[in-house]
Design a protein around this motif. Structure first.
Motif, PDB file in Angstrom:
ATOM      1  N   THR A  35       0.732  -1.152   0.148  1.00  0.00           N
ATOM      2  CA  THR A  35      -0.041   0.008  -0.003  1.00  0.00           C
ATOM      3  C   THR A  35       1.007   1.199  -0.243  1.00  0.00           C
ATOM      4  OG1 THR A  35      -0.111   0.155   2.642  1.00  0.00           O
ATOM      5  CG2 THR A  35      -1.647  -1.344   1.289  1.00  0.00           C
ATOM      6  N   PRO A  39       2.408   2.312  -4.313  1.00  0.00           N
ATOM      7  CA  PRO A  39       0.980   2.917  -4.220  1.00  0.00           C
ATOM      8  C   PRO A  39       0.411   2.956  -5.745  1.00  0.00           C
ATOM      9  CG  PRO A  39       2.753   4.677  -4.528  1.00  0.00           C
ATOM     10  CD  PRO A  39       3.368   3.239  -4.209  1.00  0.00           C
ATOM     11  N   TRP A  43      -3.616   1.274  -5.126  1.00  0.00           N
ATOM     12  CA  TRP A  43      -4.993   2.216  -5.390  1.00  0.00           C
ATOM     13  C   TRP A  43      -5.488   1.951  -6.531  1.00  0.00           C
ATOM     14  CZ3 TRP A  43      -6.628   4.017  -0.911  1.00  0.00           C
ATOM     15  CH2 TRP A  43      -5.631   4.511  -0.120  1.00  0.00           C
ATOM     16  N   GLU A  47      -9.337   0.839  -6.339  1.00  0.00           N
ATOM     17  CA  GLU A  47     -10.533   1.566  -7.039  1.00  0.00           C
ATOM     18  C   GLU A  47     -11.265   0.876  -7.953  1.00  0.00           C
ATOM     19  OE1 GLU A  47     -12.006   3.235 -10.195  1.00  0.00           O
ATOM     20  OE2 GLU A  47     -10.121   2.803 -10.706  1.00  0.00           O
ATOM     21  N   TRP A  74      -2.963  12.830  -8.102  1.00  0.00           N
ATOM     22  CA  TRP A  74      -3.451  11.189  -8.214  1.00  0.00           C
ATOM     23  C   TRP A  74      -4.572  11.176  -9.352  1.00  0.00           C
ATOM     24  CZ3 TRP A  74      -1.457   7.321  -5.176  1.00  0.00           C
ATOM     25  CH2 TRP A  74      -0.928   7.760  -4.103  1.00  0.00           C
ATOM     26  N   VAL A 270     -11.633   8.438  -1.248  1.00  0.00           N
ATOM     27  CA  VAL A 270     -10.761   7.241  -1.527  1.00  0.00           C
ATOM     28  C   VAL A 270     -10.031   6.746  -0.259  1.00  0.00           C
ATOM     29  CG1 VAL A 270      -9.232   6.228  -2.939  1.00  0.00           C
ATOM     30  CG2 VAL A 270     -10.955   7.603  -3.863  1.00  0.00           C
ATOM     31  N   LYS A 271      -9.458   7.668   0.431  1.00  0.00           N
ATOM     32  CA  LYS A 271      -8.590   7.281   1.810  1.00  0.00           C
ATOM     33  C   LYS A 271      -9.757   6.706   2.957  1.00  0.00           C
ATOM     34  CE  LYS A 271      -5.518   7.036   5.098  1.00  0.00           C
ATOM     35  NZ  LYS A 271      -4.950   5.927   5.473  1.00  0.00           N
ATOM     36  N   ALA A 274     -10.757   3.270   2.134  1.00  0.00           N
ATOM     37  CA  ALA A 274     -10.082   2.191   2.121  1.00  0.00           C
ATOM     38  C   ALA A 274      -9.829   1.860   3.763  1.00  0.00           C
ATOM     39  CB  ALA A 274      -8.660   2.783   1.790  1.00  0.00           C
ATOM     40  N   GLY A 425      -1.767   2.759   3.253  1.00  0.00           N
ATOM     41  CA  GLY A 425      -0.989   3.873   2.455  1.00  0.00           C
ATOM     42  C   GLY A 425      -0.012   4.754   3.051  1.00  0.00           C
ATOM     43  N   TRP A 452       0.044   9.394  -0.176  1.00  0.00           N
ATOM     44  CA  TRP A 452      -1.290   8.696  -0.366  1.00  0.00           C
ATOM     45  C   TRP A 452      -2.312   9.609  -0.857  1.00  0.00           C
ATOM     46  CZ3 TRP A 452       1.050  10.971   3.708  1.00  0.00           C
ATOM     47  CH2 TRP A 452       0.369  11.632   4.709  1.00  0.00           C
ATOM     48  N   PRO A 453      -3.561   8.943  -1.294  1.00  0.00           N
ATOM     49  CA  PRO A 453      -4.332   9.958  -2.110  1.00  0.00           C
ATOM     50  C   PRO A 453      -5.015  11.028  -1.271  1.00  0.00           C
ATOM     51  CG  PRO A 453      -4.726   7.742  -2.880  1.00  0.00           C
ATOM     52  CD  PRO A 453      -3.789   7.686  -1.667  1.00  0.00           C
TER      53      PRO A 453
END
Length: 626
Positions: A35, A39, A43, A47, A74, A270-271, A274, A425, A452-453
């Protein structure tokens, strides 16, 4: 020492276990390395396989670091609107309870219809892509389509804590230059009607062109009623770049104006999703709940995670202890699968004996703890209430992170108060002052060595302050400001904010270390420790203690508690200089203790931004105790 240990179904059927198995990964450590060390690979797979986002145009690259680790981009080239991911179905999305016991359950279709109406109304009334839309509402069902509708229209939401006064509102409206405001005229807490509209009116700024009000009181507000907006219909949605902003959420600083953290379509949501998927093991059709306010990051975090994972969100208006057993009845009523609460709330519920009855937690798969360190006694209280079945997912990060830096996974044992790994991440480490990894057992500062996003895209119109806050301590390293330690087995522990850390004779002591000792005493409900100047030792700890019902302050008890800390931590290092008894501690609505405020009052200094403070009367309590 009691540990939470995974059962067979955790090791085989949890989300993290299934991901590890399906991708041929050896174990949790290799999964975590994937993660943050790869990345783009991770990711993309998350996704595509879990979120299954609906892109208008597919991205051409997952990650672009051409501007440096401080400014990653991203899902480059992707066109999307993260609010345009709601399925049109009868599945429940929002489960809500009012303080009077009333309930509402809104389906995905109902929220979608209302969100489309909000988006179309905003477009018709002059919203342009990127305009800010402030939201000043309590935890009511209507806040969900308002948030998603504003994002759907291409707006940038600015969630405001529902307990804010006029000055805190004004500062945020002025800084964000909000063009629209959605508000409620009143809210309810502990049986009282709270006038929100008067505070809003007094805090409005020239940038605001239109105000929409949820008229709960039955009285006309003089502004556009939210009920009328919902009736207007429409189907507008704005196509956006993946990196376009969707939200500015403010965090309070020790000094200066609040920091507006900027988040994007492809970032915060998104984070959040996750973290909920892998830490809290929430899957499609399950229910996530957090005791929070939409003005704090855990509110939007719950919203984005729940709908992107095609689950439900459950929340309530008012106080969690009104009545005393409200929280557990709420969990039972809505069959909550993951419940998050702050350590301070857990300590308080424990102190008043508000434990769940048998059967009330049958649906629960995980407790979540965030906001500040949870002491061992409170951790054990939750553990025993869950009969050792329910893991306590300690979770720590921040508004700027979009979730966690550290967390727990249900495929590995969990020690009391610990984090059993870095979050998704985020390659977490603990650094000493010289910028090197701290040896096991040595306190240092929590850092992140990856991207990370969910990283904030800087502070609103203040990129230099963002760089100075997180990136200027060590080159290429995110320094988060939390004091932490890693033990011999790799378990992380947060000791408090690094700026809360007390230096006694040059040795660092986290307030949580002392508070854990004090909170274990049968008379103590909760405590807060600060460092105050000392001419010989540099700093010494002074603690403020709230007693449980039935106990009264006394000199004998004060000496007993001081002696307890000496015995636990050593007289020279852990001895508390003084203990003061108070009826309450200053806290945010999220129940986080504001130690910096206590310290400022103690030292006779300006306590800085108090807009996040729920109980201003606690400041007078501190003053009286002095």
């Amino acid at each position: 020492m009691e540990l939470w240990r995974p059962e067979k179904h955790h090791l085989e059927e949890s989300n993290v276990a299934k991901y590890i198995t399906s991708h041929g990964i050896k174990g949790l450590d290799d999964f975590l390395s994937l993660t943050f060390d790869k990345p783009e690979e991770f990711w993309r797979s998350f996704e595509k396989e879990v979120l299954k986002l609906g892109w208008y145009e597919e991205y051409i690259k997952v990650l672009d670091l051409s501007k440096g680790v401080q400014w990653p981009r991203w899902f480059v080239g992707g066109k999307i609107n993260i609010a345009d991911q709601l399925e049109d179905s009868s599945r429940p999305l929002v489960k809500w309870e009012g303080e009077d016991g009333s309930t509402a359950v809104w389906s995905y279709s109902e929220v979608l219809y209302k969100a489309k109406a909000v988006a179309s109304w905003l477009k018709r009334n002059g919203l342009e892509k990127g305009d800010r839309v402030a939201i000043f509402m309590p935890m009511v069902p209507e806040i969900i389509p308002v948030m998603l509708g504003a994002i759907r229209a291409g707006g940038v939401i600015v969630p405001l804590f529902s307990g804010f006064g006029k000055e805190a509102i004004r500062v945020r409206l002025e800084d964000s230059e909000a063009k629209f405001v959605f508000a409620s005229d009143i809210s309810y807490r502990r049986g009282k009607e709270i006038d929100m509209l008067s505070e809003l009116r007094a805090g409005l700024t020239p940038s605001v062109k239109r105000v929409v009000v949820q008229e709960r009181s039955g009285r006309s507000s003089g502004y556009t009623p939210l009920s009328e907006v919902f009736k207007t219909g429409g189907d507008h949605v704005e196509r956006a770049d993946a990196e376009d902003p969707i939200m500015i959420i403010y965090t309070s600083g020790t000094t200066g104006k609040p920091k507006g953290t900027v988040h994007t379509h492809d970032g915060f949501p998104v984070k959040a999703a996750a973290d909920v998927y892998f830490h809290f093991d929430v899957s499609e059709g399950e229910t996530l709940s957090w005791v929070t306010d939409m003005g704090w990051m855990m509110g939007p975090w719950m919203v984005f995670a729940a709908y992107l994972l095609r689950g439900s969100m459950a929340f309530f208006e008012g106080a969690p202890d009104y009545p005393k057993d409200r929280l557990w009845r709420f969990v039972e009523r809505f069959k909550v699968n993951a419940l998050g609460l702050a350590a301070t709330l857990t300590r308080y519920l424990r102190s008043i004996g508000a434990a769940a009855e048998p059967g009330q937690l049958d649906s629960l798969k995980a407790f979540g703890n965030t906001g500040e360190p949870i002491d061992v006694e409170s951790w054990l209280w939750l553990y025993r209430m869950g009969r050792g079945r329910i893991p306590i997912i300690n979770y720590s990060g921040g508004t700027e992170i979009s979730g966690g830096i550290l967390g727990c996974y249900v495929v590995r044992p969990i020690k009391p108060s610990s984090f059993n790994g870095p979050s998704i991440g985020t390659k977490a480490a603990v650094f000493t002052e010289d910028g090197r990894p701290a040896p096991p057992g040595v306190e240092g500062e929590l850092v992140v060595l990856s991207v990370w996003p969910g990283m904030t895209r800087g502070f609103w119109r203040d990129p230099q302050r963002y760089l100075e806050t997180y990136w200027n301590k060590w080159p290429g390293v995110w320094a988060h400001g939390d004091a932490a330690v890693v033990d011999e087995e790799g378990f992380f522990y947060i000791l408090g904010r690094a700026d809360d850390t007390i230096k006694v004779a040059g040795k660092r002591l986290g307030p949580a270390e002392i508070e854990t000792v004090l909170n274990a005493h049968p008379a103590v409900a909760e405590s807060a420790c600060i460092g105050v100047p000392h001419e010989i030792k540099g700093e010494v700890p002074v603690c403020f203690v709230v007693l449980k019902p039935g106990y009264e302050p006394s000199e004998a008890l004060r000496r007993e508690l001081i002696k307890l800390t000496e015995e636990a931590l050593g007289k020279a290092f852990g001895a508390v200089e003084d203990i003061r008894f108070v009826k309450m501690l200053p806290k945010t609505r999220n129940a986080k203790i504001m130690r910096r405020v206590i310290r400022a009052v103690y030292l006779g200094r300006n306590p800085g931004d108090l807009s996040a403070l729920e109980n201003p009367e606690a400041i007078e309590e501190i003053k009286r105790a002095l």
